[in-house]
Design an enzyme around this catalytic site. Structure first.
Site, PDB file in Angstrom:
ATOM      1  N   HIS A  94      27.828  22.725  46.053  1.00  0.00           N
ATOM      2  CA  HIS A  94      26.423  23.133  45.987  1.00  0.00           C
ATOM      3  C   HIS A  94      25.470  21.942  45.897  1.00  0.00           C
ATOM      4  O   HIS A  94      24.253  22.129  45.914  1.00  0.00           O
ATOM      5  CB  HIS A  94      26.210  24.051  44.775  1.00  0.00           C
ATOM      6  CG  HIS A  94      25.130  25.067  44.990  1.00  0.00           C
ATOM      7  ND1 HIS A  94      24.426  25.182  46.178  1.00  0.00           N
ATOM      8  CD2 HIS A  94      24.615  26.024  44.169  1.00  0.00           C
ATOM      9  CE1 HIS A  94      23.539  26.146  46.078  1.00  0.00           C
ATOM     10  NE2 HIS A  94      23.629  26.682  44.868  1.00  0.00           N
TER      11      HIS A  94
ATOM     12  N   ASP B   6      23.717  24.614  50.637  1.00  0.00           N
ATOM     13  CA  ASP B   6      23.009  25.712  49.976  1.00  0.00           C
ATOM     14  C   ASP B   6      23.626  27.044  50.381  1.00  0.00           C
ATOM     15  O   ASP B   6      24.449  27.129  51.301  1.00  0.00           O
ATOM     16  CB  ASP B   6      21.519  25.678  50.311  1.00  0.00           C
ATOM     17  CG  ASP B   6      21.244  25.651  51.799  1.00  0.00           C
ATOM     18  OD1 ASP B   6      21.905  26.414  52.533  1.00  0.00           O
ATOM     19  OD2 ASP B   6      20.390  24.859  52.247  1.00  0.00           O
TER      20      ASP B   6
END
Length: 495
Positions: free
Chosen positions: A465, A469
């Site tokens: 992450h 995204d």
């Protein structure tokens, strides 16, 4: 009465005696010469008679400590799994000495010398460190020479390790035995095409170079890369003959009966378990983003059933995994950030050109993740060929470092064991991984609103992450799913 004396000695010594043309005074001269040549003869005086005796000992050759060289990948210690020699055995160069297992792969160590094994330094399952001796080898006297040099002028090189040298700015790697072979045939290593790992020149490379220069025909070396499939032939009306070399079958694991001992047992963490500890500790530093979806594989099931017979006629078992891997590669072309790596300081992203897609395998040695190299350049059938090869190697415990390193993206087929959902853990330095659940026949509604039978598979994605995204991961998953739900669409993007 003339005395007859039998003298034994080195050939050079006897040649000097003959060249002196000793006739009448042969005995006295031989006597004096033998007295002077004490290393091989002794004089025993008894009155006026002299008798000469030659010692019958054999000079022992030098003892060479054969050390464990650096086998790459930052490995500093290995576990000795099997010895192929014992004390007293005679070995030649390139003969197998032992098999060692690191936290990444199993490696077979071969001899660099011709000689006799005099000492083994480790027992089975003992830990050996890089740079320490493995065995002592007694070599023939005069056989072990000084540092081997190439035909061109280079700095002296150590005979104890795999050597490196710089030739006109080009780094060449070869063992001392290979360098000796090149020197004996007046071959410059800089002119030889290297096929070994990391550009290492092998013995076969020297022999192939000699064959090209002399026009000799040598048996081909084992081909390590993936060959393209043979051209398709028309299907005959009669039943096709079975292939002469069927695909190697994967042995079925034997389920052993558990034994209850009633005692605690403590064992050191080593081998592949040690690798898992290291890898998962690094993975814990990555903030994972999870995403799940389901895929309707009904059309893919139909397509595979049509191609299964053709693939088996070529000697290859066709599963669903080659389609999953190829669809992932097509998706990575549109979303290259999923085929990237992030440095330790999180300051640079490296987008990998090759799609080396790994497949997590549950083997007798533990969890292994070999990868199919350059999937972006392979067809579905070529991927199936490579998967068959990797699965056979994994079942026999023969996966090497070249199979287990260099991965850029991973798929884990947890469904082969029976799982439906999973939370896969990213394998650093990769940034994404997918876990495939088992295929189930479930009721679904089609586009007309009718209830139909569908083949459903669940997929669980994990992404880094820090650079990926949720929207990017979702779009990639949708594209991967569309390729599998409409497999005919893959034809438009295949190269």
């Amino acid at each position: 009465m003339a005395a007859v004396i039998t003298v034994r000695g080195p050939f050079a010594f006897m040649r000097r005696l003959v060249s002196a043309r000793l006739h009448k005074h042969c005995c006295s001269r031989v006597q004096a010469a033998c007295l002077a040549y004490r290393p091989h003869s002794y004089s025993l005086t008894a009155g006026q008679q002299h008798r000469f005796f030659r010692t019958s000992y054999a000079a022992a050759g030098p003892i060479m400590q054969f050390k464990l060289s650096d086998i790459g990948e930052g490995i500093m210690e290995v576990t000795v799994k099997e010895w192929y020699v014992k004390v007293g055995d005679k070995v030649s160069q390139f003969d197998s000495i032992c098999e060692v297992q690191s936290d990444k792969a199993s490696v077979t160590i071969t001899s660099r010398y011709d000689g006799i094994i005099r000492k083994l330094y480790y027992d089975i399952d003992a830990i050996a460190n890089v740079g320490n001796p493995l065995v002592d080898i007694e070599t023939d006297a005069g056989e072990v020479e000084g540092p081997q040099e190439d035909v061109v002028e280079t700095p002296p090189m150590s005979q104890e390790e795999h050597t490196h040298q710089e030739i006109k700015g080009q780094k060449t790697q070869a063992t001392p035995a290979v360098r000796r072979l090149a020197t004996e045939n007046n071959i410059k290593l800089s002119e030889v095409l290297a096929t070994g790992k990391d550009g290492r020149i092998l013995k076969e490379d020297i022999l192939n170079f000699i064959a090209q220069q002399t026009g000799a025909i040598l048996p081909p070396a084992p081909f390590q890369e993936i060959r393209p499939p043979p051209p398709a032939t028309a299907v005959p009306s009669a039943p096709a003959a079975k292939p002469t070399t069927p695909a190697p079958s994967i042995p079925t694991p034997v389920i052993t009966k558990p034994v209850f001992t009633g005692k605690d047992r403590t064992e050191p963490v080593k081998g592949f378990q040690k690798a898992m500890v290291k890898t998962m500790s690094s993975a814990l530093k990555i903030p994972h983003f999870g995403y799940c979806d389901e895929v309707d594989l009904t059309q893919l099931v139909r397509l595979r059933s049509e191609l299964k017979g053709l693939s088996e006629s070529r000697g290859i078992k066709l599963s669903y995994m080659p389609f999953f891997i190829k669809a992932a590669s097509l998706g990575l072309l549109h979303f290259p950030v999923l085929n990237a790596s992030l440095d330790e300081n999180c300051t640079n992203i490296t987008y990998k050109a090759a799609h080396n897609i790994g497949l997590a395998m549950d083997t007798i040695q533990g969890l292994l993740v070999p990868n199919v190299k350059n999937v972006q350049m392979l067809s579905v059938f070529e991927i199936a060929v490579e998967l068959n090869r990797l699965q056979t190697l994994g079942a026999s415990g023969q996966l090497g470092a070249s199979h287990l390193t260099g991965g850029t993206f991973t798929l884990s087929n947890i469904g082969s064991i029976g799982g439906t959902y999973a939370k896969p853990v990213i394998l650093p330095p990769e940034v994404a991984i997918g876990a495939l659940g088992k295929m189930q026949v479930l009721p679904r509604f089609n586009s007309k609103g009718d209830l139909v039978k569908a083949h459903i598979m669940n997929v669980s994605w994990s992404a880094d992450h820090r650079i990926i995204d949720g929207a990017t991961m979702c779009r990639f998953s949708n594209m991967w799913r569309s390729y599998l739900e409409n497999p005919a669409s893959m034809v438009l993007d295949l190269k």
